[in-house]
Design an enzyme around this catalytic site. Structure first.
Site, PDB file in Angstrom:
ATOM      1  N   GLY A  18      37.311  40.416  30.217  1.00  0.00           N
ATOM      2  CA  GLY A  18      37.586  39.808  31.515  1.00  0.00           C
ATOM      3  C   GLY A  18      36.334  39.682  32.350  1.00  0.00           C
ATOM      4  O   GLY A  18      35.408  40.492  32.223  1.00  0.00           O
ATOM      5  N   GLN A  43      31.140  38.242  39.852  1.00  0.00           N
ATOM      6  CA  GLN A  43      30.164  38.869  38.937  1.00  0.00           C
ATOM      7  C   GLN A  43      29.047  37.910  38.538  1.00  0.00           C
ATOM      8  O   GLN A  43      28.009  38.346  38.052  1.00  0.00           O
ATOM      9  CB  GLN A  43      30.857  39.373  37.661  1.00  0.00           C
ATOM     10  CG  GLN A  43      31.712  40.603  37.879  1.00  0.00           C
ATOM     11  CD  GLN A  43      32.318  41.068  36.580  1.00  0.00           C
ATOM     12  OE1 GLN A  43      33.342  40.563  36.155  1.00  0.00           O
ATOM     13  NE2 GLN A  43      31.665  42.010  35.906  1.00  0.00           N
ATOM     14  N   CYS A  60      32.550  47.849  32.280  1.00  0.00           N
ATOM     15  CA  CYS A  60      32.365  46.625  33.054  1.00  0.00           C
ATOM     16  C   CYS A  60      31.004  46.029  32.710  1.00  0.00           C
ATOM     17  O   CYS A  60      30.017  46.762  32.626  1.00  0.00           O
ATOM     18  CB  CYS A  60      32.427  46.974  34.542  1.00  0.00           C
ATOM     19  SG  CYS A  60      32.207  45.584  35.636  1.00  0.00           S
ATOM     20  N   LEU A  61      30.951  44.714  32.545  1.00  0.00           N
ATOM     21  CA  LEU A  61      29.661  44.060  32.263  1.00  0.00           C
ATOM     22  C   LEU A  61      28.650  44.320  33.372  1.00  0.00           C
ATOM     23  O   LEU A  61      27.450  44.330  33.120  1.00  0.00           O
ATOM     24  CB  LEU A  61      29.842  42.542  32.154  1.00  0.00           C
ATOM     25  CG  LEU A  61      30.434  41.933  30.887  1.00  0.00           C
ATOM     26  CD1 LEU A  61      30.366  40.419  31.003  1.00  0.00           C
ATOM     27  CD2 LEU A  61      29.728  42.407  29.637  1.00  0.00           C
ATOM     28  N   HIS A 100      41.457  45.561  37.307  1.00  0.00           N
ATOM     29  CA  HIS A 100      40.003  45.736  37.365  1.00  0.00           C
ATOM     30  C   HIS A 100      39.330  44.459  37.897  1.00  0.00           C
ATOM     31  O   HIS A 100      38.460  44.527  38.774  1.00  0.00           O
ATOM     32  CB  HIS A 100      39.486  46.083  35.953  1.00  0.00           C
ATOM     33  CG  HIS A 100      38.004  46.156  35.823  1.00  0.00           C
ATOM     34  ND1 HIS A 100      37.333  47.340  35.591  1.00  0.00           N
ATOM     35  CD2 HIS A 100      37.048  45.199  35.880  1.00  0.00           C
ATOM     36  CE1 HIS A 100      36.034  47.088  35.517  1.00  0.00           C
ATOM     37  NE2 HIS A 100      35.826  45.794  35.696  1.00  0.00           N
ATOM     38  N   GLU A 101      39.756  43.295  37.377  1.00  0.00           N
ATOM     39  CA  GLU A 101      39.120  42.029  37.792  1.00  0.00           C
ATOM     40  C   GLU A 101      39.467  41.688  39.237  1.00  0.00           C
ATOM     41  O   GLU A 101      38.624  41.185  39.978  1.00  0.00           O
ATOM     42  CB  GLU A 101      39.515  40.887  36.846  1.00  0.00           C
ATOM     43  CG  GLU A 101      39.159  41.077  35.370  1.00  0.00           C
ATOM     44  CD  GLU A 101      37.726  41.508  35.108  1.00  0.00           C
ATOM     45  OE1 GLU A 101      36.841  41.206  35.927  1.00  0.00           O
ATOM     46  OE2 GLU A 101      37.499  42.173  34.080  1.00  0.00           O
ATOM     47  N   HIS A 154      37.202  43.326  41.611  1.00  0.00           N
ATOM     48  CA  HIS A 154      35.922  42.623  41.805  1.00  0.00           C
ATOM     49  C   HIS A 154      36.025  41.614  42.956  1.00  0.00           C
ATOM     50  O   HIS A 154      35.055  41.392  43.682  1.00  0.00           O
ATOM     51  CB  HIS A 154      35.515  41.873  40.537  1.00  0.00           C
ATOM     52  CG  HIS A 154      34.840  42.715  39.492  1.00  0.00           C
ATOM     53  ND1 HIS A 154      33.660  43.377  39.722  1.00  0.00           N
ATOM     54  CD2 HIS A 154      35.179  42.983  38.209  1.00  0.00           C
ATOM     55  CE1 HIS A 154      33.301  44.023  38.609  1.00  0.00           C
ATOM     56  NE2 HIS A 154      34.208  43.800  37.679  1.00  0.00           N
TER      57      HIS A 154
END
Ligand code: NI
Length: 169
Positions: free
Chosen positions: A47, A52, A99-100, A141-142, A145
């Site tokens: 995701g 991001q 997470c990226l 989670h997304e 963000h």
């Protein structure tokens, strides 16, 4: 389609809240295609949220269909969710997240086990669906963000942060 650069902690832009999408136009379609491409070409990525990549619009892309996570029970495949909101939630459990934008760590956080989500697709059609387990975790989670929040702020305790293993060939 191009691979977009992911902002990483402690970049201040990751803390900014995103604003609603109002135009379901060609530009939105191009951005979501780039987000999907970036997700697909990042190993293990399930995701990405638009902030991001430095675009503070309420867009997330998710795809848990290939994940071997043990809580991966329900997957809707590739999801593009515009202006997503969680309208119902049930249950709580502890889950390990990565997470990226936080490439060197994973951490244990609490998430709802089951959620009902409302969003628009890339064409502006309204979607509503339920999901649970890993897919529900990724969506939560997304959406975090979009509020400028990283999983680091949700750690159960400081000892729930783990350095990622580095695999050397
Ligand atoms: Ni993330």
């Amino acid at each position: 389609m191009k691979k977009l650069t992911i902002l990483t902690y402690p970049d201040e832009r990751l803390k900014l809240p995103s604003i609603d999408v109002v135009s379901f136009d060609r530009k939105l379609e191009e951005l979501t295609q780039d987000l999907i491409y970036t997700m697909k070409t990042s190993p293990g990525c399930v995701g990405i949220a638009s902030p991001q990549v430095g675009v503070h619009r309420r867009i997330i892309v998710v795809d848990t269909s290939g994940s071997k996570h043990r809580e991966n029970k329900v997957s809707h495949g590739l999801l593009v969710l515009v202006n997503p909101i969680i309208i119902q939630k049930e249950g709580e459990f502890t889950v390990r997240e990565g997470c990226l934008s936080v490439p060197d760590y994973t951490g244990n956080v609490k998430r709802h086990y089951w959620i009902k989500v409302q969003a628009f697709d890339v064409k502006g059609n309204m979607l509503e669906f339920e999901t649970e387990g890993f897919e529900a975790v990724v969506i939560q989670h997304e959406i975090d963000h979009l509020e400028g929040k990283l999983f680091l702020e949700r750690l159960l305790s400081p000892k729930d942060l783990f350095r990622r293993k580095v695999y050397k060939s």
